[in-house]
Design a protein around this motif. Structure first.
Motif, short mmCIF file in Angstrom:
data_model
loop_
_atom_site.label_atom_id
_atom_site.label_comp_id
_atom_site.label_asym_id
_atom_site.label_seq_id
_atom_site.Cartn_x
_atom_site.Cartn_y
_atom_site.Cartn_z
N ILE A 56 19.70 -10.30 -19.66
CA ILE A 56 18.29 -10.55 -19.96
C ILE A 56 17.60 -11.19 -18.76
O ILE A 56 16.50 -10.77 -18.36
CB ILE A 56 18.15 -11.44 -21.22
N ASP A 57 18.22 -12.18 -18.16
CA ASP A 57 17.62 -12.89 -17.03
C ASP A 57 17.41 -11.94 -15.84
O ASP A 57 16.36 -11.95 -15.21
CB ASP A 57 18.50 -14.08 -16.65
N ARG A 58 18.40 -11.11 -15.55
CA ARG A 58 18.26 -10.14 -14.45
C ARG A 58 17.17 -9.12 -14.76
O ARG A 58 16.36 -8.77 -13.90
CB ARG A 58 19.59 -9.45 -14.16
N ALA A 59 17.14 -8.63 -16.00
CA ALA A 59 16.12 -7.65 -16.38
C ALA A 59 14.73 -8.28 -16.33
O ALA A 59 13.76 -7.63 -15.92
CB ALA A 59 16.40 -7.10 -17.78
N ALA A 60 14.61 -9.54 -16.72
CA ALA A 60 13.31 -10.23 -16.68
C ALA A 60 12.79 -10.32 -15.25
O ALA A 60 11.60 -10.10 -15.00
CB ALA A 60 13.43 -11.62 -17.30
N THR A 61 13.68 -10.61 -14.32
CA THR A 61 13.26 -10.69 -12.91
C THR A 61 12.76 -9.33 -12.43
O THR A 61 11.70 -9.24 -11.80
CB THR A 61 14.44 -11.17 -12.04
N ARG A 62 13.49 -8.26 -12.75
CA ARG A 62 13.06 -6.91 -12.33
C ARG A 62 11.77 -6.50 -13.04
O ARG A 62 10.89 -5.90 -12.42
CB ARG A 62 14.17 -5.90 -12.60
N LEU A 63 11.64 -6.86 -14.31
CA LEU A 63 10.43 -6.52 -15.05
C LEU A 63 9.23 -7.30 -14.52
O LEU A 63 8.14 -6.74 -14.37
CB LEU A 63 10.63 -6.80 -16.54
N LEU A 119 14.62 -19.53 -24.30
CA LEU A 119 15.76 -19.86 -23.46
C LEU A 119 15.37 -19.85 -21.98
O LEU A 119 15.80 -20.71 -21.21
CB LEU A 119 16.92 -18.90 -23.74
N TRP A 120 14.52 -18.89 -21.60
CA TRP A 120 14.05 -18.84 -20.20
C TRP A 120 13.27 -20.11 -19.86
O TRP A 120 13.50 -20.73 -18.83
CB TRP A 120 13.19 -17.59 -19.98
N ILE A 121 12.34 -20.50 -20.73
CA ILE A 121 11.53 -21.70 -20.50
C ILE A 121 12.43 -22.93 -20.42
O ILE A 121 12.26 -23.79 -19.54
CB ILE A 121 10.45 -21.86 -21.59
N SER A 122 13.40 -23.00 -21.30
CA SER A 122 14.31 -24.13 -21.32
C SER A 122 15.16 -24.19 -20.05
O SER A 122 15.25 -25.25 -19.41
CB SER A 122 15.22 -24.01 -22.56
N ARG A 123 15.75 -23.08 -19.69
CA ARG A 123 16.66 -23.08 -18.53
C ARG A 123 15.92 -23.09 -17.20
O ARG A 123 16.37 -23.71 -16.25
CB ARG A 123 17.60 -21.88 -18.61
N ARG A 124 14.82 -22.37 -17.10
CA ARG A 124 14.13 -22.25 -15.81
C ARG A 124 13.12 -23.36 -15.56
O ARG A 124 12.87 -23.71 -14.42
CB ARG A 124 13.42 -20.89 -15.72
N SER A 174 22.18 -15.72 -31.13
CA SER A 174 23.54 -15.48 -30.64
C SER A 174 23.58 -14.32 -29.65
O SER A 174 24.22 -14.41 -28.60
CB SER A 174 24.46 -15.20 -31.84
N LEU A 175 22.88 -13.24 -29.97
CA LEU A 175 22.86 -12.08 -29.07
C LEU A 175 22.13 -12.38 -27.77
O LEU A 175 22.54 -11.92 -26.70
CB LEU A 175 22.25 -10.87 -29.77
N VAL A 176 21.06 -13.15 -27.84
CA VAL A 176 20.35 -13.53 -26.62
C VAL A 176 21.26 -14.36 -25.73
O VAL A 176 21.37 -14.12 -24.53
CB VAL A 176 19.03 -14.27 -26.95
N ALA A 212 8.03 -11.66 -19.38
CA ALA A 212 9.04 -10.69 -18.94
C ALA A 212 10.38 -11.00 -19.61
O ALA A 212 11.10 -10.08 -20.05
CB ALA A 212 9.18 -10.70 -17.42
N ALA A 213 10.73 -12.28 -19.72
CA ALA A 213 11.97 -12.66 -20.41
C ALA A 213 11.89 -12.27 -21.88
O ALA A 213 12.87 -11.79 -22.47
CB ALA A 213 12.22 -14.16 -20.25
N HIS A 214 10.74 -12.46 -22.49
CA HIS A 214 10.51 -12.10 -23.89
C HIS A 214 10.79 -10.60 -24.10
O HIS A 214 11.57 -10.21 -24.97
CB HIS A 214 9.07 -12.46 -24.26
N GLU A 215 10.14 -9.77 -23.29
CA GLU A 215 10.31 -8.32 -23.43
C GLU A 215 11.72 -7.87 -23.08
O GLU A 215 12.29 -7.00 -23.74
CB GLU A 215 9.27 -7.57 -22.60
#
Length: 145
Positions: free
Chosen positions: A127-134, A70-75, A118-120, A18-21
């Motif tokens: 991105i993190d909020r959208a990943a949770t909703r997705l 980044l999601w895997i690293s942070r979460r 850089s954009l991520v 979900a974070a990827h997409e």
């Protein structure tokens, strides 16, 4: 959001996807491209966009693996390098597309990766909020990003 400790390995993988997409979608929007939707399915994910330039296509394609790493690293607490290695393994379709079109873009692979990263990072909250909703719904419209 579910506590990550309570999720099975399969569900953690789905969340990382979900974070990827979400990374693809949010970065394309940040670049000014049109995003129709992002989806998660049983076999993977998909982001439907209409890009303005080939440079945007390349950057947006690379943004998925950057966001997943980044999601895997942070979460999950992995080092970013290890997380990126894992994300690259699940980004074969995106990377094949980048290899196919990058020669016609105005970017080197290194420059495209740097811009995607850089954009991520600068859009990480979105991105993190959208990943949770997705993760919860399985699909988001471009308006929801």
């Amino acid at each position: 959001m579910s506590r990550l400790d309570d999720l099975s390995p399969h569900e953690l993988g789905r969340y990382a996807l979900a974070a990827h997409e979400a990374g693809h979608g949010v970065v394309h929007k940040a670049l000014g491209d049109k995003v129709a939707w992002v989806r998660l399915g049983s076999g993977g994910g998909c982001t439907r966009t209409r890009v303005q330039t080939l440079d945007h296509d390349v950057i947006g394609s690379l943004a998925g693996q950057e966001a997943q790493a980044l999601w895997i690293s942070r979460r999950l607490g992995w080092s970013f390098g290890s997380a990126l290695s894992l994300a690259r393994k699940s980004s074969g379709h995106d990377l094949a597309h980048v290899r196919k079109v990058i020669g016609r873009s105005g970017l080197s692979l290194g420059a495209a990766q740097s811009r995607a990263r850089s954009l991520v990072r600068s859009n990480w909250g979105r991105i993190d909020r959208a990943a949770t909703r997705l993760y919860r719904s399985g699909q988001l419209s471009g308006w929801d990003l």
